[in-house]
Design a protein around this motif. Structure first.
Motif, PDB file in Angstrom:
ATOM      1  N   HIS A  76       0.851  -1.185   0.000  1.00  0.00           N
ATOM      2  CA  HIS A  76       0.000   0.000   0.000  1.00  0.00           C
ATOM      3  C   HIS A  76       0.894   1.245   0.000  1.00  0.00           C
ATOM      4  O   HIS A  76       1.858   1.323   0.773  1.00  0.00           O
ATOM      5  N   GLN A  78       0.625   5.366   0.659  1.00  0.00           N
ATOM      6  CA  GLN A  78      -0.326   6.245   1.355  1.00  0.00           C
ATOM      7  C   GLN A  78       0.262   7.645   1.538  1.00  0.00           C
ATOM      8  O   GLN A  78       1.474   7.819   1.695  1.00  0.00           O
ATOM      9  N   ARG A  83      -4.994   6.186   0.252  1.00  0.00           N
ATOM     10  CA  ARG A  83      -4.220   4.955   0.326  1.00  0.00           C
ATOM     11  C   ARG A  83      -4.508   4.147  -0.934  1.00  0.00           C
ATOM     12  O   ARG A  83      -5.669   3.926  -1.282  1.00  0.00           O
ATOM     13  N   SER A 195      -1.747  -4.625  11.808  1.00  0.00           N
ATOM     14  CA  SER A 195      -3.012  -3.940  11.534  1.00  0.00           C
ATOM     15  C   SER A 195      -3.282  -3.833  10.044  1.00  0.00           C
ATOM     16  O   SER A 195      -4.213  -3.132   9.628  1.00  0.00           O
ATOM     17  N   THR A 196      -2.468  -4.513   9.244  1.00  0.00           N
ATOM     18  CA  THR A 196      -2.599  -4.440   7.789  1.00  0.00           C
ATOM     19  C   THR A 196      -2.293  -5.799   7.191  1.00  0.00           C
ATOM     20  O   THR A 196      -1.547  -6.600   7.780  1.00  0.00           O
ATOM     21  N   HIS A 249      -4.477   6.446  11.315  1.00  0.00           N
ATOM     22  CA  HIS A 249      -5.449   5.831  12.232  1.00  0.00           C
ATOM     23  C   HIS A 249      -6.786   6.583  12.162  1.00  0.00           C
ATOM     24  O   HIS A 249      -6.838   7.805  12.288  1.00  0.00           O
ATOM     25  N   ASP A 252     -10.849   6.371   6.926  1.00  0.00           N
ATOM     26  CA  ASP A 252     -11.730   5.388   6.284  1.00  0.00           C
ATOM     27  C   ASP A 252     -11.976   4.178   7.176  1.00  0.00           C
ATOM     28  O   ASP A 252     -12.126   3.040   6.698  1.00  0.00           O
ATOM     29  N   TRP A 254      -9.931   2.726   9.232  1.00  0.00           N
ATOM     30  CA  TRP A 254      -8.781   1.860   9.508  1.00  0.00           C
ATOM     31  C   TRP A 254      -8.227   2.154  10.906  1.00  0.00           C
ATOM     32  O   TRP A 254      -8.172   3.310  11.333  1.00  0.00           O
ATOM     33  N   THR A 255      -7.817   1.107  11.607  1.00  0.00           N
ATOM     34  CA  THR A 255      -7.342   1.246  12.980  1.00  0.00           C
ATOM     35  C   THR A 255      -5.941   0.660  13.117  1.00  0.00           C
ATOM     36  O   THR A 255      -5.669  -0.444  12.628  1.00  0.00           O
TER      37      THR A 255
END
Length: 391
Positions: A76, A78, A83, A195-196, A249, A252, A254-255
């Motif tokens: 990704h 960003q 992103r 987290s991804t 964080h 959209d 995403w955390t």
């Protein structure tokens, strides 16, 4: 001791070279300044190119990699508010694997020890001698304080930027190029699930950030910091706050999930190339000959590419007295080195904020082009997933 090839350095390049030479029935001795525990425990790079995985698998080193490694199709890209995912497999037909250098080293050490390979750890005062003859040798002092001499037909320096091999090339015979960047990476290893699904490379006005991983339960994350930054100035809370801001964080939905940080370190950023990579019967591989900033994930892969070229060259030289491949080694290896050096520089300068607002707009323009142009995306994918390796 007498052997055919004396290898200085028991990192991945030295260990892999020993393994590849053994496939040609060539004996080697590997000497290393660090302890076995240190070699097996040091945390370094974590991305393997497609060709590197093919090389390891073809030589019986891919079982744990394919069982435990994480296969990624892309990354990704960003910047604030956006992103974009680049699918390398769709773009160039090749992906990458997340498998830490620590794990590669473990696999190599296990394979060499099973084969009865001589791995001599904790040596000091290592020196390389008579490399301009066909009888070079290495001297060192072993862990018991006993002076040792290793006579060989060739010496290979896989001992990194601070080892003696690089400097064994006479100053009049070598040329170097170097660039030091005004920023560094603060790297952390955290015991928390990533987290991804794939790596996030994030441009941000506060500085670059990267979300990587080592396993389904361990995250590897980086923050751009000024050159010379002290790791003691970064508390866990400060690190997670900066990562959350730079990685988006809440963007959209995403955390970023924080967790216990088990390791912190600051990595300076520089590019370095030394030529030639062969002088007489001394051959250089990996960081002994070149260093790249980690942004392009090229350091470990370049080292493996070096020894993939070098093993058959040494086999031809020592077994058949055919020096053609050995004579071509430096020029052939350096073509790939400079391509990877450029790609690493390009990724680094595109993603790291230097405080100049004009440069920032150029970086954002370049990121938009890469993310939305088929040609731009293919160029990044081709270099990141790795060029074909003729081993």
């Amino acid at each position: 001791m007498r052997t055919q090839v004396a290898i200085v350095g028991a990192g991945p390049s030295g260990l892999l070279l020993s393994h590849l030479l053994a496939a040609h029935d060539i004996e080697s001795v590997v000497v290393e300044t660090r302890s076995r525990a240190h070699v097996l425990g040091r945390v370094r790079a974590g991305i393997l190119e497609h060709s590197s995985v093919e090389l390891l698998t073809a030589h019986g080193l891919g079982q744990r990699l394919t069982e435990e490694g994480l296969r990624h199709r892309g990354i990704h890209l960003q910047w604030p508010g956006e992103r974009h995912r680049l699918d390398f497999v769709e773009l160039v037909g090749r992906g990458v694997w997340v498998y830490g250098q620590t794990e590669v080293t473990k696999d190599l050490v296990a394979a060499r020890e099973r084969a009865g390979q001589q791995l001599v750890y904790e040596v000091t005062d290592t020196e390389v001698h008579d490399v301009d003859t066909d009888r070079p040798y290495v001297t060192c002092v072993d862990a018991d304080g006993v002076a040792q001499r290793i006579d060989a037909e060739a010496v290979v320096g896989c001992d990194g930027s601070f080892g003696p091999s690089r400097h064994a090339v006479p100053e009049a015979a070598r040329r170097t190029w170097e660039r030091t960047y005004p920023y560094a990476w603060l790297g952390v290893l955290a015991d928390v699930a990533p987290s991804t699904d794939e790596l996030i490379y994030a441009w941000h006005p506060d500085g670059f950030a990267l979300h990587s991983m080592r396993s389904p339960t361990v995250s590897r994350l980086y923050l751009q910091v000024p050159q010379g930054e002290r790791v003691e100035d970064w508390s866990d809370d400060r690190i997670w706050t900066a990562l959350a801001a730079r990685l988006g964080h809440g963007q959209d939905g995403w955390t970023l999930n924080p967790g216990p940080i088990r390791e912190k370190s600051v990595l300076p950023m520089r590019s370095f190339v030394q030529s030639p990579m062969r002088y007489g019967r001394l051959f250089l591989a990996g960081d002994a000959a070149h260093i790249v900033p980690p942004t392009g994930a090229k350091g470990l892969n370049l080292a493996m590419a070096d020894v993939a070229l070098l093993a058959p060259a040494l086999a031809a030289l020592l077994l058949r007295k055919d020096g053609a491949l050995a004579d071509a080694y430096s020029a052939t290896a350096l073509r790939r080195v400079w391509r990877s050096t450029h790609f690493s520089w390009w990724m680094t300068t595109m993603l790291h904020h230097n405080g100049d607002p004009f440069d920032a707009e150029l970086q954002l323009s370049q990121l938009r082009w890469v993310a939305t142009s088929q040609a731009g995306a293919r160029g990044l994918a081709e270099n990141y997933a790795g060029l074909p390796l003729d081993w």
